[in-house]
Every structure is written in C-alpha cells, then in structure tokens.
Design a protein around this motif. Structure first.
Motif, PDB file in Angstrom:
ATOM      1  N   ASP A 351       0.826  -1.206   0.000  1.00  0.00           N
ATOM      2  CA  ASP A 351       0.000   0.000   0.000  1.00  0.00           C
ATOM      3  C   ASP A 351       0.861   1.257   0.000  1.00  0.00           C
ATOM      4  O   ASP A 351       0.551   2.230  -0.694  1.00  0.00           O
ATOM      5  CB  ASP A 351      -0.928   0.000   1.212  1.00  0.00           C
ATOM      6  CG  ASP A 351      -2.022  -1.053   1.098  1.00  0.00           C
ATOM      7  OD1 ASP A 351      -2.232  -1.569  -0.014  1.00  0.00           O
ATOM      8  OD2 ASP A 351      -2.662  -1.359   2.125  1.00  0.00           O
ATOM      9  N   ASP A 352       1.945   1.247   0.789  1.00  0.00           N
ATOM     10  CA  ASP A 352       2.832   2.418   0.830  1.00  0.00           C
ATOM     11  C   ASP A 352       3.501   2.634  -0.519  1.00  0.00           C
ATOM     12  O   ASP A 352       3.669   3.784  -0.975  1.00  0.00           O
ATOM     13  CB  ASP A 352       3.893   2.240   1.914  1.00  0.00           C
ATOM     14  CG  ASP A 352       3.326   2.358   3.314  1.00  0.00           C
ATOM     15  OD1 ASP A 352       2.183   2.845   3.458  1.00  0.00           O
ATOM     16  OD2 ASP A 352       4.017   1.941   4.273  1.00  0.00           O
ATOM     17  N   ILE A 353       3.907   1.542  -1.157  1.00  0.00           N
ATOM     18  CA  ILE A 353       4.546   1.652  -2.471  1.00  0.00           C
ATOM     19  C   ILE A 353       3.583   2.237  -3.488  1.00  0.00           C
ATOM     20  O   ILE A 353       3.931   3.152  -4.247  1.00  0.00           O
ATOM     21  CB  ILE A 353       5.047   0.275  -2.942  1.00  0.00           C
ATOM     22  CG1 ILE A 353       6.213  -0.205  -2.073  1.00  0.00           C
ATOM     23  CG2 ILE A 353       5.479   0.337  -4.411  1.00  0.00           C
ATOM     24  CD1 ILE A 353       6.590  -1.647  -2.304  1.00  0.00           C
ATOM     25  N   GLU A 354       2.344   1.731  -3.505  1.00  0.00           N
ATOM     26  CA  GLU A 354       1.366   2.216  -4.478  1.00  0.00           C
ATOM     27  C   GLU A 354       1.010   3.682  -4.223  1.00  0.00           C
ATOM     28  O   GLU A 354       0.831   4.458  -5.166  1.00  0.00           O
ATOM     29  CB  GLU A 354       0.111   1.337  -4.448  1.00  0.00           C
ATOM     30  CG  GLU A 354       0.335  -0.051  -5.026  1.00  0.00           C
ATOM     31  CD  GLU A 354       0.910   0.010  -6.434  1.00  0.00           C
ATOM     32  OE1 GLU A 354       0.287   0.648  -7.309  1.00  0.00           O
ATOM     33  OE2 GLU A 354       1.991  -0.557  -6.665  1.00  0.00           O
ATOM     34  N   GLU A 355       0.923   4.078  -2.962  1.00  0.00           N
ATOM     35  CA  GLU A 355       0.643   5.481  -2.648  1.00  0.00           C
ATOM     36  C   GLU A 355       1.768   6.387  -3.156  1.00  0.00           C
ATOM     37  O   GLU A 355       1.516   7.459  -3.717  1.00  0.00           O
ATOM     38  CB  GLU A 355       0.478   5.641  -1.130  1.00  0.00           C
ATOM     39  CG  GLU A 355       0.155   7.062  -0.697  1.00  0.00           C
ATOM     40  CD  GLU A 355      -0.010   7.189   0.812  1.00  0.00           C
ATOM     41  OE1 GLU A 355      -0.110   8.345   1.296  1.00  0.00           O
ATOM     42  OE2 GLU A 355      -0.019   6.155   1.504  1.00  0.00           O
ATOM     43  N   TRP A 356       3.008   5.938  -2.981  1.00  0.00           N
ATOM     44  CA  TRP A 356       4.152   6.722  -3.441  1.00  0.00           C
ATOM     45  C   TRP A 356       4.187   6.800  -4.962  1.00  0.00           C
ATOM     46  O   TRP A 356       4.423   7.864  -5.535  1.00  0.00           O
ATOM     47  CB  TRP A 356       5.447   6.107  -2.901  1.00  0.00           C
ATOM     48  CG  TRP A 356       6.675   6.909  -3.142  1.00  0.00           C
ATOM     49  CD1 TRP A 356       7.076   8.040  -2.489  1.00  0.00           C
ATOM     50  CD2 TRP A 356       7.700   6.638  -4.117  1.00  0.00           C
ATOM     51  NE1 TRP A 356       8.280   8.489  -2.979  1.00  0.00           N
ATOM     52  CE2 TRP A 356       8.691   7.648  -3.976  1.00  0.00           C
ATOM     53  CE3 TRP A 356       7.883   5.641  -5.066  1.00  0.00           C
ATOM     54  CZ2 TRP A 356       9.832   7.675  -4.766  1.00  0.00           C
ATOM     55  CZ3 TRP A 356       9.029   5.675  -5.863  1.00  0.00           C
ATOM     56  CH2 TRP A 356       9.985   6.679  -5.707  1.00  0.00           C
ATOM     57  N   ARG A 357       3.941   5.683  -5.607  1.00  0.00           N
ATOM     58  CA  ARG A 357       3.920   5.661  -7.066  1.00  0.00           C
ATOM     59  C   ARG A 357       2.837   6.579  -7.618  1.00  0.00           C
ATOM     60  O   ARG A 357       3.069   7.319  -8.581  1.00  0.00           O
ATOM     61  CB  ARG A 357       3.707   4.238  -7.589  1.00  0.00           C
ATOM     62  CG  ARG A 357       4.856   3.277  -7.301  1.00  0.00           C
ATOM     63  CD  ARG A 357       4.560   1.876  -7.831  1.00  0.00           C
ATOM     64  NE  ARG A 357       4.528   1.844  -9.280  1.00  0.00           N
ATOM     65  CZ  ARG A 357       3.570   1.293 -10.001  1.00  0.00           C
ATOM     66  NH1 ARG A 357       2.534   0.722  -9.408  1.00  0.00           N
ATOM     67  NH2 ARG A 357       3.636   1.296 -11.319  1.00  0.00           N
ATOM     68  N   GLU A 358       1.664   6.559  -7.010  1.00  0.00           N
ATOM     69  CA  GLU A 358       0.570   7.413  -7.475  1.00  0.00           C
ATOM     70  C   GLU A 358       0.913   8.889  -7.278  1.00  0.00           C
ATOM     71  O   GLU A 358       0.596   9.730  -8.129  1.00  0.00           O
ATOM     72  CB  GLU A 358      -0.713   7.062  -6.722  1.00  0.00           C
ATOM     73  CG  GLU A 358      -1.306   5.713  -7.125  1.00  0.00           C
ATOM     74  CD  GLU A 358      -2.494   5.326  -6.267  1.00  0.00           C
ATOM     75  OE1 GLU A 358      -2.926   6.178  -5.443  1.00  0.00           O
ATOM     76  OE2 GLU A 358      -2.984   4.185  -6.394  1.00  0.00           O
ATOM     77  N   HIS A 359       1.564   9.206  -6.165  1.00  0.00           N
ATOM     78  CA  HIS A 359       1.966  10.592  -5.919  1.00  0.00           C
ATOM     79  C   HIS A 359       2.936  11.069  -7.001  1.00  0.00           C
ATOM     80  O   HIS A 359       2.789  12.182  -7.540  1.00  0.00           O
ATOM     81  CB  HIS A 359       2.614  10.717  -4.537  1.00  0.00           C
ATOM     82  CG  HIS A 359       3.171  12.072  -4.246  1.00  0.00           C
ATOM     83  ND1 HIS A 359       2.379  13.183  -4.041  1.00  0.00           N
ATOM     84  CD2 HIS A 359       4.467  12.517  -4.143  1.00  0.00           C
ATOM     85  CE1 HIS A 359       3.140  14.246  -3.823  1.00  0.00           C
ATOM     86  NE2 HIS A 359       4.411  13.865  -3.884  1.00  0.00           N
ATOM     87  N   LEU A 360       3.931  10.242  -7.331  1.00  0.00           N
ATOM     88  CA  LEU A 360       4.878  10.622  -8.382  1.00  0.00           C
ATOM     89  C   LEU A 360       4.192  10.755  -9.729  1.00  0.00           C
ATOM     90  O   LEU A 360       4.475  11.691 -10.498  1.00  0.00           O
ATOM     91  CB  LEU A 360       6.001   9.588  -8.464  1.00  0.00           C
ATOM     92  CG  LEU A 360       7.083   9.649  -7.392  1.00  0.00           C
ATOM     93  CD1 LEU A 360       8.123   8.573  -7.651  1.00  0.00           C
ATOM     94  CD2 LEU A 360       7.759  11.015  -7.350  1.00  0.00           C
ATOM     95  N   GLN A 361       3.288   9.851 -10.021  1.00  0.00           N
ATOM     96  CA  GLN A 361       2.624   9.880 -11.323  1.00  0.00           C
ATOM     97  C   GLN A 361       1.777  11.134 -11.499  1.00  0.00           C
ATOM     98  O   GLN A 361       1.628  11.646 -12.614  1.00  0.00           O
ATOM     99  CB  GLN A 361       1.784   8.617 -11.502  1.00  0.00           C
ATOM    100  CG  GLN A 361       2.640   7.368 -11.738  1.00  0.00           C
ATOM    101  CD  GLN A 361       1.853   6.076 -11.697  1.00  0.00           C
ATOM    102  OE1 GLN A 361       0.639   6.090 -11.863  1.00  0.00           O
ATOM    103  NE2 GLN A 361       2.531   4.959 -11.459  1.00  0.00           N
TER     104      GLN A 361
END
Length: 425
Positions: A351-361
């Motif tokens: 979940d933390d990884i996906e949240e970070w990826r979405e923020h960058l995107q």
C-alpha cells in the motif's frame, strides 16, 4: 592474426533476463577492434543481433572470414553485463556453430569474469578473459602462459586461471567509428519514451564502473573502478555519430555522474540523450543543465521507498524519501521522462509503495513496481549469502530466485526455467 568478434543472435525464452531485448551497438567489440588493429592484427565484428542474422548466416560469415580467434560474449552488450542472462544457452549454441569454423574460441563477459572455469566447461571454449577484454585480446596472439586476466584449457584438460579481472585504461580507448550501414540499422532508442524515433539511435560510454557498492549490483569482478574517458575523445565519437544522422544517444555508464563540462559541451550539439543515474547526486542547477543539454530520459535508482530498505541494499544515500521525491519531481521539470527504479527489498508495504507511485505519477514521474532482486554472482548480495562464487554460482542464485518469488517483472518471462533446463533445451 585474424579475430572474429561475435555477438550471437540472442533469444531469451524462459529466462529471467532483466535487460532490453533490442539490438544495441556492441561497444566492447568496437573498442576491441580498434585496439587489435592498432596492434597490427585484423579484426571484424559479426553481430547476429544487430545484423538480424540467423545462426546459419552467422556461422557462414565467420567461416568465410577464416579467423585465428573467434571471440564470443556471454551478454548481449556492455550495457547489460551488469544484468546478463544467467544461462549460457545462446553463447553455447554459437560456440557449437563455430566449433570447426572459428579458430581458437574465446569467451568474454560476466560469466567468464566471475566463474571462468564453469564458463570454459559449459561453453567448451579454449579460453576466457577475466574482466574487461579490450586490452587483453591482442595479447592472446602470443604465449597464453604469459597473459594476465585470462583462463585457458591446457592440452591435458586442466583449466589455468592467471590473475584477476582486467581493468581497462579508459584513456587508451579511441573514439569509435561505426560503418554507416551499422548506424542505419540501429533504429532502437534505448529507454526513450517522449517521442517516436525519426532517425537512428546509438549508445556511447563516457564513464565506466561505479564508486558505490550497492548489494544488488553485479560489478565485483568487472567494471568496478570508476573511470572516465577523455572528454575530447567522447565528443569526437558523438560528433561522428551525429554526422551519420543519429538523433538520440544513450549513455551506457553504470552511473552517469554530474559532469558540467560534458553537459555544457552537449548544449550546442543537436542530439537528445538518455542516462541512468543516482538522482540524489544531482542538484537543481545541474538538473536544469541536463535538460538544456538535451536529456530526454532519466532512469533513477531509488530502489526502496524507505530508509530501512535502502540501508538493507547498502544504497548509502543521505536523502530522505521525501527528499528523493522532491528531487525526482524537480528532474521532471527539465527532462521529459523520469523513471524511479524500485527493487523488492521485501520491507516496504504494498500500500505504501502504491501510494508513493501514485503521488509521483501525479507529477509526471513514472515509478515501476518493485522488481524481484536476483543475487547475481559477483554482487555483494551473492557474497553475503554464499561467499565467493564457485562453479555452481549461477545455478545456486537462480534456484534461490525461483524459490523466493512467485511473480516476476513484466519485462521477464512469466514462467522462467531453472538453469539445468535452460542450458540443456
């Protein structure tokens, strides 16, 4: 003496290979050819991959050349020595095809460098160069017993290993010039995504090696000391490629470090380029200069979204995750495509990884899903787990990898096979 420098026609079925499957300029052979000719030998490059040759065509061309030595690499190009296919299936097929046509058979590449006895046995070659091969190959025309950084099979079948991996003097490497037809065939623009290719691309090398010792990097037995080629030589090579009509360069450097003189020299040249680097080493002013110089693609090693994960991978960065994020977003202000590379450190939550990826995107920065971590023989990770690589190192690492992971990167085969099958089928 006549040297045939052979790049096989690569296939990757069943492999965990992480690298790009498109053809690239065989820089190691370009350097080798130049140094061999400077030493008074003849040399020709036979590129099954870039030339689109079948195995039969490759064998016929090498046989017609009638070489004294045929040199076969165990990785598709210098760009992928650090993430080579673990298996030797394709090089072994090539050696078999050349067994009665290629003179004395010599292996180069990461397998020859890290596990030379196993490479000689599996490939059934006469010898193998340890480390960077350009300066060693001309010496093979003499007495092999006097050649350092070389392993060879004696008449009795014993394999002798002489010295450790060779480290090339980068100042000795000339500006490469490729035939027009080779450049014209090079349609691929490695790691370019902001525009479709309109003209040929190319690869070039400004530096070699890396001063860092991240656990996952397979560099302990080749290309480990950080060195730069002379700027004037690199610019001569780049100008030659521009004159041949290329519009995009990819710097194959393990780590493209900030170099103001190079970037300022590229500002006035009509060429775009891509790099891979550590984004934590770049200040905003240098990122702005990188964009002005023509950079359109940055592949940035972040590896883990947590300080804990980066510490486990021995990333040795002073930046926090928030600072990494800011630096990536700053890079995107100047460079059209920026990618944050993630590895599976097995400590970061999904979940933390996906949240970070979405923020960058949301800011236009791409971050891949974490890639499974392969303990390459010759990497600190392998050594920490099992000690120095022995003849079974590649089998051991791949067996462990296949037991550890059930899912793989989207650039890998979905159902990779163990080495015992890959090298027999």
């Amino acid at each position: 003496m006549k040297y045939a420098l052979v790049n096989p026609r690569w296939t990757f079925e069943g492999s965990i290979y992480f690298g790009c499957r498109e053809p690239h300029l065989p820089l190691e052979y370009g350097y080798a050819k130049a140094l061999l000719e400077a030493a008074g030998h003849e040399a020709a490059i036979f590129d099954g991959q870039l030339g689109g040759l079948s195995r039969e065509q490759l064998r016929a061309q090498v046989a017609a050349y009638q070489p004294d030595f045929a040199v076969i690499t165990t990785a598709p190009s210098y760009l992928f020595w650090r993430c080579a296919p673990p298996e030797l299936r394709v090089p072994r097929e090539t050696v078999r095809d050349l067994a009665d046509a290629g003179g004395r058979l010599i292996a180069i590449g990461p397998h020859a460098s890290t596990t030379p006895r196993a490479a000689i046995r599996k490939l059934a070659v006469d010898g193998a160069v340890l480390g960077e091969a350009e300066e060693v190959l001309p010496k093979l025309a003499g007495d092999w017993a006097t050649v350092d950084s070389f392993a060879w099979r004696t008449e009795s079948g014993e394999v002798l290993i002489q010295g450790g991996p060779h480290v090339t003097d980068m100042a000795a490497l000339p500006a490469l010039r490729w035939p027009d037809e080779t450049v014209a065939r090079h349609a691929h623009h490695h790691h370019r995504f902001e525009a479709a290719p309109a003209c040929p691309g190319a690869e070039v090398e400004f530096s070699r090696g890396c001063p860092y010792k991240c656990t996952f990097c397979a560099k302990e037995n080749f290309r480990t000391n950080y060195r730069k080629r002379p700027l004037a030589v690199v610019l001569e090579e780049i100008d030659g490629l521009i004159g041949q009509g290329i519009e995009y360069l990819y710097f194959i450097d393990e780590i493209f470090l900030p170099d103001k003189a190079l970037l300022e020299a590229l500002v006035g040249r009509s060429v775009k380029f891509g790099v891979q680097t550590r984004i934590d080493l770049w200040k905003p002013d240098m990122l702005e200069l990188m964009g002005r110089a023509g950079c359109v693609s940055i592949e940035a090693g972040v590896e883990s979204i947590s300080e804990e994960g980066r510490a486990l991978l021995d990333k040795r960065s002073k930046l926090t995750t928030a600072e990494f994020t800011e630096r990536l977003i700053e890079a995107k202000r100047h460079v059209p495509f920026v990618q944050a590379n993630l590895l599976d450190a097995q400590v970061d939550s999904h979940d933390d990884i996906e949240e970070w990826r979405e923020h960058l995107q949301k800011h236009g920065v791409w971050a891949n899903k974490p890639v499974p971590l392969f303990a390459y023989p010759g990497s600190p990770d392998y050594r920490k787990r099992w000690g120095l690589p022995d003849d079974d190192a590649w089998e051991r690492a791949l067996d462990d990898y296949l037991k550890t992971y059930a899912e793989f990167s989207d650039i890998q085969e979905s159902n990779p096979l163990p080495l015992s099958r890959l090298e027999t089928e």
